[in-house]
Structures are given as C-alpha cells and as structure tokens.
Design a protein around this motif. Structure first.
Motif, mmCIF file in Angstrom:
data_model
loop_
_atom_site.group_PDB
_atom_site.id
_atom_site.type_symbol
_atom_site.label_atom_id
_atom_site.label_comp_id
_atom_site.label_asym_id
_atom_site.label_seq_id
_atom_site.Cartn_x
_atom_site.Cartn_y
_atom_site.Cartn_z
ATOM 1 N N UNK A 13 0.497 1.043 3.131
ATOM 2 C CA UNK A 13 -0.349 -0.041 3.632
ATOM 3 C C UNK A 13 0.506 -1.125 4.285
ATOM 4 N N UNK A 14 0.120 -1.502 5.508
ATOM 5 C CA UNK A 14 0.847 -2.534 6.253
ATOM 6 C C UNK A 14 0.029 -3.828 6.378
ATOM 7 N N UNK A 15 -1.075 -3.907 5.673
ATOM 8 C CA UNK A 15 -1.942 -5.093 5.668
ATOM 9 C C UNK A 15 -2.507 -5.410 7.043
ATOM 10 N N UNK A 16 -2.812 -4.398 7.814
ATOM 11 C CA UNK A 16 -3.403 -4.619 9.138
ATOM 12 C C UNK A 16 -4.866 -5.056 9.020
ATOM 13 N N UNK A 17 -5.476 -4.761 7.884
ATOM 14 C CA UNK A 17 -6.859 -5.123 7.568
ATOM 15 C C UNK A 17 -7.902 -4.382 8.397
ATOM 16 N N UNK A 18 -7.503 -3.271 8.998
ATOM 17 C CA UNK A 18 -8.463 -2.472 9.752
ATOM 18 C C UNK A 18 -9.567 -1.953 8.840
ATOM 19 N N UNK A 19 -9.223 -1.578 7.607
ATOM 20 C CA UNK A 19 -10.230 -1.108 6.651
ATOM 21 C C UNK A 19 -11.226 -2.218 6.337
ATOM 22 N N UNK A 20 -10.736 -3.418 6.194
ATOM 23 C CA UNK A 20 -11.560 -4.586 5.900
ATOM 24 C C UNK A 20 -12.522 -4.869 7.059
ATOM 25 N N UNK A 21 -12.009 -4.803 8.270
ATOM 26 C CA UNK A 21 -12.819 -5.068 9.461
ATOM 27 C C UNK A 21 -13.866 -3.976 9.658
ATOM 28 N N UNK A 22 -13.471 -2.711 9.452
ATOM 29 C CA UNK A 22 -14.417 -1.600 9.614
ATOM 30 C C UNK A 22 -15.564 -1.723 8.620
ATOM 31 N N UNK A 23 -15.238 -2.090 7.385
ATOM 32 C CA UNK A 23 -16.256 -2.285 6.349
ATOM 33 C C UNK A 23 -17.187 -3.428 6.728
ATOM 34 N N UNK A 24 -16.604 -4.523 7.155
ATOM 35 C CA UNK A 24 -17.389 -5.699 7.543
ATOM 36 C C UNK A 24 -18.330 -5.356 8.700
ATOM 37 N N UNK A 25 -17.824 -4.595 9.662
ATOM 38 C CA UNK A 25 -18.627 -4.199 10.817
ATOM 39 C C UNK A 25 -19.754 -3.249 10.408
ATOM 40 N N UNK A 47 18.563 -12.876 -2.767
ATOM 41 C CA UNK A 47 18.463 -11.973 -1.626
ATOM 42 C C UNK A 47 17.546 -10.762 -1.886
ATOM 43 N N UNK A 48 16.676 -10.852 -2.903
ATOM 44 C CA UNK A 48 15.817 -9.720 -3.252
ATOM 45 C C UNK A 48 14.329 -10.079 -3.255
ATOM 46 N N UNK A 49 13.801 -10.518 -2.104
ATOM 47 C CA UNK A 49 12.365 -10.781 -2.064
ATOM 48 C C UNK A 49 11.599 -9.464 -1.999
ATOM 49 N N UNK A 50 10.313 -9.507 -2.337
ATOM 50 C CA UNK A 50 9.482 -8.321 -2.219
ATOM 51 C C UNK A 50 8.080 -8.733 -1.789
ATOM 52 N N UNK A 51 7.382 -7.784 -1.206
ATOM 53 C CA UNK A 51 5.992 -7.978 -0.801
ATOM 54 C C UNK A 51 5.276 -6.638 -0.912
ATOM 55 N N UNK A 52 4.031 -6.682 -1.325
ATOM 56 C CA UNK A 52 3.216 -5.474 -1.284
ATOM 57 C C UNK A 52 1.783 -5.842 -0.977
ATOM 58 N N UNK A 53 1.041 -4.848 -0.471
ATOM 59 C CA UNK A 53 -0.344 -5.035 -0.062
ATOM 60 C C UNK A 53 -1.212 -4.050 -0.839
ATOM 61 N N UNK A 54 -2.430 -4.471 -1.122
ATOM 62 C CA UNK A 54 -3.361 -3.630 -1.857
ATOM 63 C C UNK A 54 -4.754 -3.779 -1.269
ATOM 64 N N UNK A 135 -10.856 4.617 9.091
ATOM 65 C CA UNK A 135 -10.336 3.585 9.992
ATOM 66 C C UNK A 135 -8.868 3.261 9.748
ATOM 67 N N UNK A 136 -8.323 3.608 8.589
ATOM 68 C CA UNK A 136 -6.953 3.229 8.243
ATOM 69 C C UNK A 136 -5.944 3.949 9.136
ATOM 70 N N UNK A 137 -5.198 3.215 9.973
ATOM 71 C CA UNK A 137 -4.244 3.874 10.859
ATOM 72 C C UNK A 137 -3.053 4.479 10.116
ATOM 73 N N UNK A 138 -2.787 4.000 8.904
ATOM 74 C CA UNK A 138 -1.667 4.511 8.121
ATOM 75 C C UNK A 138 -2.091 5.621 7.156
#
Length: 182
Positions: A13-25, A47-54, A135-138
């Motif tokens: 997941x890259x947090x593009x939110x395409x799934x969110x937009x498709x659902x909303x539409x 020097x060890x930051x992290x990020x994740x999307x769900x 809709x998820x491109x990934x």
C-alpha cells in the motif's frame, strides 16, 4: 463459501487512496462520509523513522457488535458473512456507530441515518469484487473466503493502532510491515 473478508498487504500500500475514492464514488457519498479509509502511521526517530499505511473499511466481523446492538434489526449479517445495513429500518439512533470499535458505521447528518461499507454486496452477488479491490493499483487488497485468504497469505488480524481483535473477530488478514507489529 464461508465467511467473506479482506486481505490487506501493508507492504504494498502506497496510500494513494484510490480504494477510498472508488468506494466514495460507488456509494455516492457526500463530503465527510468515507466508508473505506486509508490510515497512515509514522514513528521512530532519526536515523530510523518508519511509516506504514492501512486501508480499512467494515471488517465484516464474525461477532459484529453493530448487529448485536442495533435496536431495529437494520444491521444484518448475511449468510456469507457480509454485514449490511437495511436503510429503511435504520432510525439513526447511532448505537451501531458507538458499538463498532473500528468506526465503520457512520452517521450521515444529511440523511439522518447511518451508512457503512457493505462489501459491495450488490457486486459480490454478481460474482464480482468490491470496488476497492479492483481499483487498487498496487493490488494490495483482496477479497474472498477469509479462511482461504488466511491460508494463502498468512498475516494477522491486528496491527498497532487497531482494537483488540478478540472484541469482534474481524474477517480480515493483514500482511504487516515490521513496524506495525513490533
């Protein structure tokens, strides 16, 4: 087929939110109402930051508190496990909203009723995927029999930031990033 559910691959997941937009539409939702949400969590220190999307929506729980606490029977768990809402029976009391630890049911002010992800039941009944999946491109979301998804992908039903899965037994499995379970 048994309980239907979702697989979410946090490593893709890259947090593009395409799934969110498709659902909303698909659900013709107005501003403020979102049935599928993409959450971003960040932490660590240089020097060890992290990020994740769900990407999360209704988890179509095996023990849905929204169904148990709906006084009118508007919330229903179908034989395939999808938790759906009968809009005509909803009185807008919000008991389901308060009962769901995942925040899936949402009160829609303009309608005076609740709305929620129904797993695109109309599409599922036609043998199709929910719109978020296609809709998820990934290709980070899959849908199907939850036991089969768990066999195929393994995963977990809990990552940091989520409620205890013992509360409702969500029909999800997640491929977590290491930071999400550490």
């Amino acid at each position: 087929m048994g309980q239907l559910g979702f697989f979410v691959d946090m490593t893709s997941c890259i947090a593009c939110k395409t799934c969110q937009i498709a659902c909303k539409d698909k659900n013709n939702l107005e501003v403020g109402a979102i049935f599928r949400r993409v959450y971003t969590f960040e932490g660590g220190k240089f020097p060890n930051p992290w990020v994740y999307h769900l990407s999360m929506a209704c988890n179509h729980c095996e023990d849905p508190k929204c169904v148990a606490n709906c006084p009118t029977g508007a919330m229903v768990k179908r034989d395939d496990g999808l938790v759906v809402l009968n809009q005509d029976a909803c009185i807008g009391c919000r008991y389901c909203v308060w009962s769901c630890p995942y925040g899936a049911p949402q009160y829609i002010e303009a309608e005076g009723r609740v709305g929620k992800c129904d797993g695109c039941a109309d599409l599922v009944d036609q043998g199709l995927n929910p719109v978020c999946v296609d809709s998820c491109p990934m290709r980070a979301i899959e849908f199907g029999d939850i036991d089969e998804l768990r066999k195929k992908h393994g995963g977990t039903d809990w990552v940091k930031g989520m409620p205890d899965p013992a509360i409702t037994r969500p029909a999800i499995t997640i491929k977590p990033k290491a930071e999400a379970i550490a």
